[in-house]
Design an enzyme around this catalytic site. Structure first.
Site, PDB file in Angstrom:
ATOM      1  N   PRO A   1       0.795  -1.241   0.000  1.00 10.56           N
ATOM      2  CA  PRO A   1       0.000   0.000   0.000  1.00 10.56           C
ATOM      3  C   PRO A   1       0.827   1.289   0.000  1.00 10.56           C
ATOM      4  O   PRO A   1       0.809   2.059   0.974  1.00 10.56           O
ATOM      5  CB  PRO A   1      -0.837  -0.136   1.272  1.00 10.56           C
ATOM      6  CG  PRO A   1       0.039  -0.910   2.201  1.00 10.56           C
ATOM      7  CD  PRO A   1       0.805  -1.876   1.334  1.00 10.56           C
ATOM      8  N   CYS A   2       1.518   1.561  -1.098  1.00 14.80           N
ATOM      9  CA  CYS A   2       2.276   2.813  -1.187  1.00 14.80           C
ATOM     10  C   CYS A   2       1.359   4.031  -1.170  1.00 14.80           C
ATOM     11  O   CYS A   2       1.817   5.148  -0.912  1.00 14.80           O
ATOM     12  CB  CYS A   2       3.153   2.815  -2.438  1.00 14.80           C
ATOM     13  SG  CYS A   2       2.263   2.534  -3.978  1.00 14.80           S
ATOM     14  N   HIS A   3       0.048   3.826  -1.418  1.00 17.24           N
ATOM     15  CA  HIS A   3      -0.895   4.943  -1.374  1.00 17.24           C
ATOM     16  C   HIS A   3      -1.096   5.471   0.047  1.00 17.24           C
ATOM     17  O   HIS A   3      -1.661   6.555   0.230  1.00 17.24           O
ATOM     18  CB  HIS A   3      -2.250   4.509  -1.951  1.00 17.24           C
ATOM     19  CG  HIS A   3      -2.884   3.359  -1.226  1.00 17.24           C
ATOM     20  ND1 HIS A   3      -2.601   2.039  -1.530  1.00 17.24           N
ATOM     21  CD2 HIS A   3      -3.762   3.325  -0.192  1.00 17.24           C
ATOM     22  CE1 HIS A   3      -3.300   1.252  -0.739  1.00 17.24           C
ATOM     23  NE2 HIS A   3      -4.007   2.002   0.097  1.00 17.24           N
TER      24      HIS A   3
END
Length: 358
Positions: free
Chosen positions: A317-319
């Site tokens: 989850p780089c978001h």
């Protein structure tokens, strides 16, 4: 931008009520049908979990949706622009046609005027709109087992070399570079936020990206080199599994991903990606915070680079990483998707809190 629109519940209520106040201001993509509509569309209303809202028609098109044939969402934009109206009609009449600037000029339209009009109404040029539609059609044929020639014809390319060049520009690889019985296989996954490309081996998922991510060609090339050229179309079990998990995630059912992952990267990058997966759904971190959590207080920039190089969207989850000031900062899948993912995960966090209070 998408995050300047009101919340999705407000827009969904407007969709149910066919509120004309939103005509020309918001559109809805419906994952169950693959079309995008005006909020006043007379068709049967979709379920909430199948809806994604856009502030431009171009955003819906880039996400893989096609225009609804009942409410004709592109028609209002065409009514006041003769060039737009004529070109959209020509595209609908012959969607496989390979358009060039000379074709537009031959219809008596000034190229710069047409370019500005389509950019203003759709967020993309007419030639980009036609090209995306044709390449998606060709790609779907290849995934279905068709030959390159069959895919070329479906995409409307008279020249095989032109189709191969256009396909390579989109994916970074010519269609002939994808081999049969490959150890890595690529396929499309449809989601409420647009089409994604998944690449998997028999045992793990290696890549998951939205189809319009600019880094996709480079990522596919790296995977192909690592697999010694053995990259093809199709799917293994991990693709089916991640498709179910992404569906559950975007439907608000579960934020848990258990599909085995095998992203390519340096040891440091993989350390960053493991740290990203430790951030609970509904929470965010800054790049500096993430570096401190890893015990890498002097590596904020390196952490940011590894974050941006993440090849498995959503699952890694780089978001969930924001700027130091809380701004969204960059996201390869588009800032509107980053905002929607964060909002979606806040719902998961609220569910967990409610369960803890009971």
């Amino acid at each position: 931008m998408m995050f300047d629109l009101p919340d999705d519940e407000t827009l969904y209520a407007a969709l149910l009520g066919r509120d004309p106040a939103w005509d020309g201001r918001a559109w809805v993509g419906v994952s169950s049908t693959g079309v995008f509509c005006r909020l006043t569309c007379p068709a049967r209303k979709p379920k909430r979990e199948n809806c994604t809202f856009f502030d431009t028609m171009g955003g819906a098109i880039e996400a893989g949706y096609r225009a609804c044939k009942r409410c004709h969402p592109m028609a209002p934009a065409a009514e006041g622009e003769p060039a737009v109206k004529a070109l959209l009609a020509a595209l609908e009449a012959d969607p496989a046609r390979r358009w060039a600037e000379g074709d537009v000029a031959a219809m008596g339209f000034e190229l710069s005027t047409v370019r500005r009009a389509f950019k203003r109404h759709f967020g993309m040029t007419f030639l980009e709109m036609a090209r995306l539609a044709r390449l998606r059609a060709g790609g779907a044929e290849l995934v279905g087992g068709a030959s390159v020639i069959e895919a070329q014809m479906e995409a409307g390319y008279a020249s095989g070399s032109a189709f191969r060049a256009a396909f390579a520009g989109w994916t970074g690889l010519a269609p002939g570079a994808f081999v049969k019985d490959a150890v890595l296989r690529a396929d499309w996954i449809e989601t409420p936020m647009g089409a994604m490309v998944a690449v998997a081996s028999e045992g793990a998922l290696h890549l998951l990206e939205f189809t319009e991510r600019k880094a996709l060609p480079a990522e596919l090339a790296v995977l192909r080199r690592d697999a010694k050229g053995s990259l093809g179309f199709g799917r293994f079990g991990p693709t089916d599994r991640i498709e179910r998990e992404i569906s559950d995630f975007m439907s608000g059912v579960s934020a848990e991903f258990v599909t085995p992952l095998r992203p390519l990267g340096t040891p440091f990058s993989r350390e960053v990606w493991r740290a990203l997966r430790m951030i609970p759904a509904g929470e965010t971190r800054s790049y500096g915070q993430l570096a401190r959590d890893m015990g890498r207080v002097d590596a904020t920039r390196a952490v940011a680079r590894a974050n941006g190089a993440n090849p498995i969207a959503i699952v890694i989850p780089c978001h969930r990483v924001l700027g130091e000031d809380g701004s969204l900062t960059g996201y390869g899948g588009g800032l509107w998707r980053k905002q929607k993912l964060i909002e979606l995960e806040r719902g998961f966090a609220a569910q967990i809190n409610e369960m803890g209070e009971k």
